[in-house]
Design a protein around this motif. Structure first.
Motif, PDB file in Angstrom:
ATOM      1  N   GLY A  72      63.196  16.339  11.858  1.00 25.11           N
ATOM      2  CA  GLY A  72      62.964  16.097  10.442  1.00 25.11           C
ATOM      3  C   GLY A  72      62.413  17.345   9.776  1.00 25.11           C
ATOM      4  N   PHE A  73      62.556  17.415   8.471  1.00 25.36           N
ATOM      5  CA  PHE A  73      61.952  18.529   7.718  1.00 25.36           C
ATOM      6  C   PHE A  73      61.699  18.122   6.278  1.00 25.36           C
ATOM      7  N   ILE A  74      60.685  18.728   5.694  1.00 24.89           N
ATOM      8  CA  ILE A  74      60.342  18.523   4.280  1.00 24.89           C
ATOM      9  C   ILE A  74      60.484  19.890   3.636  1.00 24.89           C
ATOM     10  N   VAL A  75      61.448  20.005   2.742  1.00 24.08           N
ATOM     11  CA  VAL A  75      61.969  21.334   2.402  1.00 24.08           C
ATOM     12  C   VAL A  75      60.926  22.353   1.978  1.00 24.08           C
ATOM     13  N   PHE A  76      60.070  22.030   1.023  1.00 23.57           N
ATOM     14  CA  PHE A  76      59.151  23.082   0.554  1.00 23.57           C
ATOM     15  C   PHE A  76      58.047  23.354   1.571  1.00 23.57           C
ATOM     16  N   ASP A  77      57.605  22.313   2.295  1.00 22.50           N
ATOM     17  CA  ASP A  77      56.569  22.539   3.311  1.00 22.50           C
ATOM     18  C   ASP A  77      57.087  23.460   4.406  1.00 22.50           C
ATOM     19  N   ASP A  78      58.329  23.241   4.818  1.00 21.64           N
ATOM     20  CA  ASP A  78      58.847  23.984   5.965  1.00 21.64           C
ATOM     21  C   ASP A  78      59.565  25.267   5.579  1.00 21.64           C
ATOM     22  N   TYR A  79      60.188  25.277   4.414  1.00 24.63           N
ATOM     23  CA  TYR A  79      61.057  26.412   4.091  1.00 24.63           C
ATOM     24  C   TYR A  79      60.797  27.063   2.738  1.00 24.63           C
ATOM     25  N   GLY A  80      59.758  26.624   2.034  1.00 23.83           N
ATOM     26  CA  GLY A  80      59.464  27.201   0.722  1.00 23.83           C
ATOM     27  C   GLY A  80      59.347  28.722   0.779  1.00 23.83           C
ATOM     28  N   HIS A  81      58.765  29.219   1.863  1.00 18.52           N
ATOM     29  CA  HIS A  81      58.531  30.668   1.983  1.00 18.52           C
ATOM     30  C   HIS A  81      59.832  31.434   2.217  1.00 18.52           C
ATOM     31  N   ARG A  82      60.931  30.737   2.450  1.00 24.25           N
ATOM     32  CA  ARG A  82      62.205  31.440   2.695  1.00 24.25           C
ATOM     33  C   ARG A  82      63.165  31.313   1.515  1.00 24.25           C
ATOM     34  N   TYR A  83      62.606  31.014   0.349  1.00 22.13           N
ATOM     35  CA  TYR A  83      63.441  30.814  -0.831  1.00 22.13           C
ATOM     36  C   TYR A  83      64.306  32.044  -1.153  1.00 22.13           C
ATOM     37  N   ASN A  84      63.734  33.247  -1.032  1.00 25.13           N
ATOM     38  CA  ASN A  84      64.479  34.454  -1.432  1.00 25.13           C
ATOM     39  C   ASN A  84      65.731  34.673  -0.592  1.00 25.13           C
ATOM     40  N   GLU A  85      65.577  34.453   0.696  1.00 20.81           N
ATOM     41  CA  GLU A  85      66.695  34.599   1.635  1.00 20.81           C
ATOM     42  C   GLU A  85      67.856  33.690   1.199  1.00 20.81           C
ATOM     43  N   PHE A  86      67.495  32.443   0.912  1.00 22.23           N
ATOM     44  CA  PHE A  86      68.486  31.462   0.458  1.00 22.23           C
ATOM     45  C   PHE A  86      69.107  31.883  -0.869  1.00 22.23           C
ATOM     46  N   SER A  87      68.267  32.272  -1.834  1.00 22.62           N
ATOM     47  CA  SER A  87      68.795  32.474  -3.187  1.00 22.62           C
ATOM     48  C   SER A  87      69.739  33.676  -3.224  1.00 22.62           C
ATOM     49  N   GLN A  88      69.462  34.683  -2.401  1.00 23.20           N
ATOM     50  CA  GLN A  88      70.385  35.832  -2.361  1.00 23.20           C
ATOM     51  C   GLN A  88      71.769  35.413  -1.885  1.00 23.20           C
ATOM     52  N   ASP A  89      71.802  34.698  -0.776  1.00 24.34           N
ATOM     53  CA  ASP A  89      73.097  34.254  -0.220  1.00 24.34           C
ATOM     54  C   ASP A  89      73.809  33.312  -1.187  1.00 24.34           C
ATOM     55  N   MET A  90      73.062  32.344  -1.721  1.00 23.44           N
ATOM     56  CA  MET A  90      73.702  31.324  -2.558  1.00 23.44           C
ATOM     57  C   MET A  90      74.236  31.926  -3.849  1.00 23.44           C
TER      58      MET A  90
END
Ligand code: NDP
Length: 337
Positions: A274-292
């Motif tokens: 399981g995962f809760i998006v901002f708790d687990d991955y909030g700190h990786r937003y930049n990585e995602f936003s560049q690719d997307m």
């Protein structure tokens, strides 16, 4: 200032009577504060959890409080040195026309963004959920079979398309012929099965002739029942959501199948997380936003929004979200853009 407040906690599916639509004066910002005009309001399945006081990872909305929610707003009045009138921000200001902010927790959008509402979907929380849940937990490899339900929704549509970009075979599951057709024709999935079909489980088994390597779980219930026997050894299951259960008032009747689930996980060495998006991955937003951003610009990702005009329609639209009435990311247009 129009606001939707929660007046009672839904038992089962939410109803209009659980909410009040209030009207009051526009609030006035003090020194160091901003007046935000809501332009877009995101409606998301997690909000059903906030309406309930059952123990969860986040606090419930209090009775007589404004419903929470992500928004894209424009600064209408600024008494804050860092913000100018007319600027676009992403806020968490809820189901209302106006709100006051001291700037904390706001995310600035670039000047004159092409599609400001995308910050609530493909470039925002659902996008990050799909990107991280699929890649970090699902670990899809080229040639593998990836299955995702709610396949034309905000998260599912992106999961399937990212899996295609990674070279996987993608089988979607969606409610109804029109959504299934769109998953294949518009989103490029290999196939998509209607979970309302009487022979749904057989159709899914046929579509997944080499089993399932990654199952991105959005819905639970009978969809998971059909998926479980098809999971391959070493399959990965990112456990993202269980929308079929959100209105449930008790556990389903019938035999206890937890032993079967545990046995399958053990023998097939399946990883379910399981995962809760901002708790687990909030700190990786930049990585995602560049690719997307790149994928969107290159036309590699198609994004469909279900835009409903008028704050007055928020409750009805939210009830529809839990019934599969939305087609794409559900967003309410609250104010003029
Ligand atoms: P969607 O845009 O996919 O909308 C919800 C869809 O769920 C409906 O359109 C419907 O699609 C499907 N659905 C509703 N009820 C049922 C049911 N009983 N059985 C099967 N399908 C059903 O929503 P999102 O993309 O925003 O969210 C998808 C999932 O991801 C949710 O479970 C949500 O809670 C979860 N999520 C989890 C996050 C996390 O941090 N863990 C973050 C964001 C989302 P159809 O008509 O195709 O059945």
């Amino acid at each position: 200032n129009r606001q939707w407040v929660l007046v009672s906690r839904p038992v089962g599916a939410p109803a209009l009577s659980n909410f009040n639509f209030l009207e009051s004066e526009k609030p006035t910002p003090k020194q160091g504060e901003l007046l935000l005009r809501t332009v877009y309001l995101s409606l998301d399945p997690y909000m059903r959890g906030r309406m309930s006081d059952a123990k969860s990872y986040a606090e419930p909305v209090a009775i007589n409080e404004v419903m929470v929610g992500g928004t894209v707003c424009r600064v209408e009045v600024s008494h804050h040195p860092d913000y100018e009138v007319g600027e676009w921000v992403v806020a968490y200001s809820g189901w209302q026309d106006y709100s006051i902010s001291d700037g904390s927790g706001l995310l600035k959008l670039r000047k004159a963004p092409m599609k400001p509402s995308y910050a609530l979907g493909v470039m925002g929380m659902p996008g990050l959920t799909a990107y991280m849940g699929l890649q970090d937990i699902g670990q899809p490899k080229a040639g593998e079979t990836v299955v995702v339900a709610a396949a034309t929704g905000a998260v599912g549509s992106l999961v399937g398309q990212i899996a295609k970009l990674k070279g996987c075979k993608v089988v979607g599951i969606a409610g109804g012929e029109e959504k299934c057709h769109s998953a294949v024709e518009d989103l490029g999935f290999d196939t998509c099965i209607d979970h309302k079909a009487p022979d749904f489980a057989e159709q899914l088994a046929k579509a997944c002739d080499k089993g399932i390597d990654v199952y991105f779980e959005n819905v639970g219930g009978k969809v998971f029942d059909a998926v479980l026997p098809l999971l391959n050894p070493s399959a990965r299951v990112p456990l993202c959501g269980l929308i079929s259960q959100y209105n449930a008032t008790e556990l389903p009747k019938g035999p206890d199948r937890i032993p079967m689930l545990m046995g399958t996980l053990l023998v097939k060495r399946i990883k379910m997380q399981g995962f809760i998006v901002f708790d687990d991955y909030g700190h990786r937003y930049n990585e995602f936003s560049q690719d997307m951003m790149q994928w969107l610009q290159d036309g590699k990702i198609i994004y469909r929004e279900d835009l409903v005009k008028g704050l007055e329609n928020a409750v009805e639209s939210f009830i529809g979200l839990l019934e599969g009435k939305n087609f794409g990311k559900l967003v309410i247009q609250v104010g003029p853009d």
